[in-house]
Design an enzyme around this catalytic site. Structure first.
Site, short mmCIF file in Angstrom:
data_model
loop_
_atom_site.label_atom_id
_atom_site.label_comp_id
_atom_site.label_asym_id
_atom_site.label_seq_id
_atom_site.Cartn_x
_atom_site.Cartn_y
_atom_site.Cartn_z
CE LYS A 45 -2.35 10.79 77.37
NZ LYS A 45 -1.35 11.70 77.73
NE ARG A 75 -2.51 11.58 82.00
CZ ARG A 75 -2.89 10.50 82.04
NH1 ARG A 75 -4.05 10.08 82.47
NH2 ARG A 75 -2.27 9.45 81.53
N GLY A 82 5.15 11.16 73.80
CA GLY A 82 6.44 11.76 74.20
C GLY A 82 6.45 13.02 73.68
CG MET A 97 1.87 17.48 72.24
SD MET A 97 0.13 17.70 71.73
CE MET A 97 -0.64 16.24 72.05
NE ARG A 157 -0.66 5.41 74.46
CZ ARG A 157 0.03 6.55 74.67
NH1 ARG A 157 -0.16 7.52 74.55
NH2 ARG A 157 1.42 6.05 75.24
CG HIS A 206 19.29 9.53 43.31
ND1 HIS A 206 20.40 8.74 43.49
CD2 HIS A 206 18.93 9.15 41.84
CE1 HIS A 206 20.75 8.08 42.53
NE2 HIS A 206 19.61 8.44 41.48
NE ARG A 238 13.94 0.27 35.50
CZ ARG A 238 13.73 0.51 36.71
NH1 ARG A 238 13.58 1.60 37.30
NH2 ARG A 238 13.83 -0.38 37.63
CD GLU A 247 6.59 7.53 29.96
OE1 GLU A 247 7.07 7.52 30.91
OE2 GLU A 247 7.15 6.93 29.06
CB SER A 257 2.04 0.31 31.64
OG SER A 257 2.70 0.50 32.96
N GLY A 302 3.04 5.60 33.60
CA GLY A 302 4.63 5.74 34.10
C GLY A 302 4.00 7.20 34.94
CB THR A 303 2.58 7.65 38.18
OG1 THR A 303 3.23 6.71 38.90
CG2 THR A 303 1.27 7.26 37.88
CG ASN A 304 9.23 9.84 38.24
OD1 ASN A 304 9.03 10.23 39.19
ND2 ASN A 304 10.35 9.28 37.70
CG ASP A 305 8.88 10.61 32.66
OD1 ASP A 305 9.69 11.62 32.81
OD2 ASP A 305 9.55 9.46 32.33
CB CYS A 323 5.24 0.32 35.40
SG CYS A 323 5.47 1.60 34.18
CE1 TYR A 327 0.75 -3.53 35.44
CE2 TYR A 327 -0.83 -4.36 34.01
CZ TYR A 327 0.28 -3.67 34.17
OH TYR A 327 1.23 -3.10 33.25
P1 ADP Z 1 2.08 10.44 77.85
O1 ADP Z 1 1.11 10.70 76.87
O2 ADP Z 1 3.28 11.21 77.34
O3 ADP Z 1 2.08 9.02 78.45
P2 ADP Z 1 0.58 11.30 80.14
O4 ADP Z 1 -0.45 12.43 80.37
O5 ADP Z 1 0.03 9.91 80.16
O6 ADP Z 1 1.73 11.47 79.08
O7 ADP Z 1 1.38 11.39 81.71
C1 ADP Z 1 2.89 11.23 81.77
C2 ADP Z 1 3.15 10.34 83.33
O8 ADP Z 1 2.19 10.93 84.29
C3 ADP Z 1 2.54 8.99 83.09
O9 ADP Z 1 3.06 8.08 83.59
C4 ADP Z 1 1.23 8.80 83.79
O10 ADP Z 1 0.87 7.84 84.36
C5 ADP Z 1 1.45 9.96 84.80
N1 ADP Z 1 0.07 10.51 85.34
C6 ADP Z 1 -0.79 11.28 84.55
N2 ADP Z 1 -1.63 11.84 85.25
C7 ADP Z 1 -1.61 11.04 86.50
C8 ADP Z 1 -2.41 11.21 87.84
N3 ADP Z 1 -3.54 11.82 87.75
N4 ADP Z 1 -1.98 10.49 88.71
C9 ADP Z 1 -0.70 9.77 88.91
N5 ADP Z 1 0.11 9.93 87.73
C10 ADP Z 1 -0.28 10.42 86.60
MG MG Z 2 1.00 8.25 79.00
MG MG Z 3 9.03 7.58 32.13
#
Ligand code: ADP
Ligand code: MG
Ligand code: MG
Length: 889
Positions: free
Chosen positions: A28, A98, A107, A109, A342, A458, A564, A755, A774, A776-779, A842, A862
């Site tokens: 970011k 942020r 989502g 952090m 990003r 399994h 087999r 193996e 060949s 046999g990487t499991n064994d 294999c 292979y």
């Molecule tokens: P995430 O990585 O979970 O998207 P963000 O840091 O991007 O978290 O922020 C969460 C929300 O807050 C996003 O919708 C972002 O656009 C908004 N936001 C973050 N910084 C600002 C800012 N300086 N002004 C307005 N909105 C912001």
């Molecule tokens: Mg964001």
């Molecule tokens: Mg075997």
């Protein structure tokens, strides 16, 4: 040391950083820096480095020396750039704090918005904007986010209070709340804060900032962040950056708004601006799904000039990064601000389409296009999937273990699965867990669901190998095997009820939901054709039946790396013959039964050799311990006891007693290390003589029909050259004899599996008698580590991974320090003794992209994997070459 500690630069203004500093600034931070650099409208701010976060943890959760001073310094710069003051009641600067790690963890952090508000700055904000309601709403959100994120107060408590207040005020939606209502809510929220923390809500903006920065550092190590990293294979020691950025407001009326947009459609890959827009709202409202968003196109109608400007930035960013961008923006009273760029997460379909399109547009090379697509994502494209647009809500969720969707009637034991399957019914096998005794039911089932286990259980392994959709570890599902039903979140599913499992997402649905059939797109084939030109490793497939061979060929396999033969013994009409053969007291008697098996085996081999005509088929001679073909000991004990008591069915009793005696005689303390593999051939050479006869007869018959059959006969579990010599001396004459009888010569080889460590270490000797190797990487993994896989995965590997005693599950990805080293010795010494020795793998690792890279580096000829994974392996093999940087453009 002191020098560096005091001199380290922990803080970068946005204008000081750049897009290639993801390691230091996080994704970011690097993104906003790059956009700032390119002259785009980014609200001013600064980034605290990931290095600071690492140091914070190294110092026992303390701000590294100099960090806070540098942050305050940077804040002054931001004040100057914006003309506002942090904590200034007349013209307050508000910021967002942020998180942002090197790899995006959506989502996972946290972010705190509107930081810097207190009773004084609130007044300033009201006066400046002339909008009391707006200012109070911002304050309300701030108290809530700060309480939740910085102090860990459960979010629901605030939401509950908000709902209560709305009800009291007679408001249905947030915008209906009056300033007076909001003032009240802020007070309630601050009271909640006091109750939970024992202190008053902080009014000093500097104290707020410090606490928020610390909270972002801490959010690196929440359970969900750790779990996400494990799933995505992101290292735990990278740390997160912290971005402190001037707030802009999308919630200042109709001319304001906020949105997220992708430069191309992340689901289909279509080249179109795709996203959501919310008028008069702050960023988090879009993500939280509180209000229904409008498609991004509506911005074009509402604010055409802003749309045009945004579109232009989007295009510019995409061509700069040469990849699809995921953008966040906010419009404050008609002015556009860019908040994030990003590389976008995308579906497998989109990944392939975009990679191919971008090469054709001249943005990236073929090699880059091939490197761009995550090999595992290809798998997703090969299985039917639940239509992402279905309305039905899942009744449960588990760990997606094998992709694809399947609908069928729930059954709770393998026998019923098999029985119903034979009647042509589609069934889903539901178990707490599965074990080898369930395999026949898994084969019969369209999908598998277990309430326990992980991606290496399994159920997961077997299902993936068979290409069956599978969900494991669905722990909300309460399976009652006796009652033959399960309940999940209030829904009860009885045996025979229809359910749908989506092994791509882990979702379980009641009833049938719409699925879509995969049809490899033209782009998919194009991308793989590029991969084929680049890769050096051949890709073969494991398959026991002609239908596997057909699938393998269709997916581009260049041979069968493991066929087999024991599965062929397990089939219903054959098992009694096999059992009689095992029970036989003399070799002659055994040979009588084997003679009955011969034509059956011959027709099996005929089918697979024919399907693979012109390509090699590695057939492994019998490998498992014989007791696996006999009934389970406990069951026999129960049966004989019952029959003895009831005194009925004397004949059956005699049979059962005989079986039991043999089972007891064959039982071993450690079957995995017992009488199996080549050892069986030495004790019962008549069994493998029959197998070799069946193989060569089938090949000769085909040859006579003009079909080029190429069997490679593989002797398992050899550890000493003399084992191989002894068995070959028995088998080679059979092959010669058959050819003489049939009057044709066929192309065949004798080789061995590597193996056990001793085979790898003496590969130079073994290669003198083996025409191919060949792995046999499991064994080989089991015997190198001294682990039994089932016990390891059931009991301790999980803990080992958590505590980082092992970096990876060695049964999923080849252990590079030990197992790969043994493989390296075997390749080198084997080829020294026999130049041009064919060497492949294999084991299940043959379909794992990272293991494929290891195989490439070791110079194997292979890799062989499940037919469904062949495209994955083709791509991964090409990526191994690209990673080497050894291709010409
Ligand atoms: P995430 O990585 O979970 O998207 P963000 O840091 O991007 O978290 O922020 C969460 C929300 O807050 C996003 O919708 C972002 O656009 C908004 N936001 C973050 N910084 C600002 C800012 N300086 N002004 C307005 N909105 C912001
Ligand atoms: Mg964001
Ligand atoms: Mg075997």
């Amino acid at each position: 040391m002191v020098m560096t500690a005091t001199k380290t630069k922990w803080v970068y203004l946005f204008r000081e950083g750049s897009g290639d500093q993801k390691d230091l600034l996080g994704g970011k931070g690097a993104g906003v820096a790059e956009m700032t650099r390119a002259g785009m409208p980014v609200p001013p701010g600064f980034t605290i480095t990931t290095e600071a976060c690492r140091q914070y943890y190294a110092d026992g959760r303390k701000f590294p020396q100099g960090l806070w001073e540098q942050a305050q310094e940077a804040l002054k710069d931001v004040e100057k750039a914006t003309g506002k003051g942090f904590g200034d009641a007349n013209n307050p600067l508000l910021v967002s704090v942020r998180s942002g790690a090197k790899f995006s963890m959506p989502g996972m952090m946290d972010t705190v918005l509107n930081l810097g508000l207190n009773p004084e700055t609130l007044g300033g904000l009201e006066r400046l904007t002339g909008d009391e309601r707006f200012a109070l709403d911002a304050y309300r959100r701030f108290v809530q986010m700060f309480g939740k994120i910085v102090k860990g107060i459960e979010g629901d408590i605030f939401e509950e209070a908000l709902r209560g207040a709305k009800k009291l005020a007679g408001a249905k939606t947030d915008p209906e709340l009056t300033p007076a209502d909001l003032r009240q809510i802020v007070e309630v929220f601050q009271a909640i804060y006091r109750d939970h923390t024992g202190e008053a809500f902080p009014t000093d903006p500097m104290a707020q900032l410090r606490a928020a920065i610390e909270a972002v550092f801490s959010s690196w190590n929440t359970d969900r962040a750790i779990a996400y990293r494990r799933a995505e294979r992101i290292a735990d020691d990278l740390g997160t950056g912290v971005n402190v950025q001037t707030m802009v407001f999308g919630n200042m009326g109709e001319g304001s708004g906020t949105g997220v947009a992708f430069t191309r459609n992340p689901i289909t890959g279509a080249n179109e601006l795709y996203g959501d827009y919310l008028v008069n709202a702050q960023g988090e409202d879009v993500v939280a799904g509180i209000r229904d968003t409008e498609p991004i196109a509506s911005l074009k109608k509402r604010l055409p000039a802003v749309y045009k400007e945004f579109e232009q930035y989007a295009r510019k960013l995409e061509s700069h990064y040469k990849d699809v961008q995921d953008l966040e923006f906010t419009i404050e009273r008609g002015k556009l601000y860019m908040l994030q760029t990003r590389n976008a997460k995308r579906s497998g379909e989109a990944a392939v389409k975009v990679a191919v399109a971008m090469h054709k547009e001249g943005l990236i090379t073929r090699e880059q296009a091939v490197a761009r697509v995550e090999p595992r994502q290809l798998e997703q494209l090969l299985h039917p999937r639940v239509d992402p647009n279905v309305k039905e809500k899942p009744i449960g969720k588990g760990v997606p273990a094998s992709p694809g969707a399947a609908t069928g009637q729930a059954v709770f034991d393998a026998d019923t699965a098999e029985e119903w399957g034979k009647l042509g019914r589609a069934v889903i096998l539901v178990r707490v867990e599965t074990n080898p005794a369930d395999v026949h039911g898994m084969i019969a089932a369209k999908g598998i669901l277990t309430s326990t286990g992980g991606t290496a259980s399994h159920a997961a392994l077997v299902a993936r190998g068979m290409g069956r959709p599978c969900i494991v570890g669905a722990n909300q599902i309460d399976v009652d095997l006796r009652a033959r039903e399960f309940s999940s979140n209030g829904t009860t599913i009885k045996q025979g009820d229809e359910i749908t499992v989506d092994g791509t997402t882990g979702n379980v649905f009641s009833g049938k939901v719409t699925t879509i059939e995969p049809k490899p797109s033209a782009e998919f084939n194009t991308l793989l054709s590029w991969a084929d030109k680049i890769r050096r490793l051949e890709v073969w497939a494991n398959g026991d039946y002609p239908r596997d061979a057909e699938k393998a060929r269709a997916n581009g396999a260049q041979g069968i790396g493991l066929c087999r033969t024991e599965h062929m013994f397990m089939e219903e009409e054959r098992l009694p013959i096999v059992q009689a053969m095992i029970l036989a007291e003399t070799t002659e008697e055994r040979e009588k039964h084997l003679a009955k098996l011969l034509p059956l085996q011959r027709s099996d081999f005929n089918g697979i050799l024919k399907a693979m005509k012109g390509l090699p088929v590695v057939i492994r001679l019998i490998d498992p311990p014989l007791h696996e073909f006999l009934p389970n000991r406990e069951e026999l004990v129960r049966e004989t006891t019952e029959l003895r008591i009831t005194k009925k069915k004397a004949k059956r009793l005699a049979e059962a007693e005989k079986l039991l005696a043999r089972v007891e005689q064959l039982s071993e303390a450690n079957p995995m290390l017992g009488l199996r593999g080549v050892r069986l051939s030495i004790l019962y050479p008549e069994i493998t003589r029959m197998q070799v006869r069946a193989i060569i007869e089938a090949a000769c018959d085909l040859k006579k029909k003009g079909i080029d059959a190429r069997p490679e006969i593989m002797i398992p579990l050899v550890g000493h050259i003399n084992e191989l010599r002894s068995v070959k001396a028995e088998l080679e004459p059979v092959a010669k004899q058959v050819q003489k009888e049939k009057g044709v010569q066929v192309h065949y080889k004798f080789g061995t599996m590597i193996e056990v460590p001793r085979a790898a270490l003496t590969a130079g000797e073994i290669a003198k008698d083996a025409e191919f190797f060949s792995f046999g990487t499991n064994d080989l993994t089991q015997t190198t580590f001294g682990y039994s896989r089932d016990d390891a995965e059931g009991k301790f590997i999980g803990r080992y991974l958590e505590q980082k005693i092992l970096p990876r599950n060695p049964f999923e990805t080849i252990d590079s320090g030990g197992v790969a080293r043994l493989m390296g010795i075997a390749v080198k010494e084997g080829r020294a003794a026999r130049p041009g020795l064919e060497v492949g793998i294999c084991g299940e690792h043959g379909g794992d992209p990272e293991s494929i890279k290891i195989c490439h580096d070791l110079g194997l000829d292979y890799v062989s994997c499940s037919p469904y994974r062949v495209p994955v392996a083709r791509l991964a093999a090409a990526q191994a070459v690209v990673a080497e940087g050894s291709t010409s453009r």
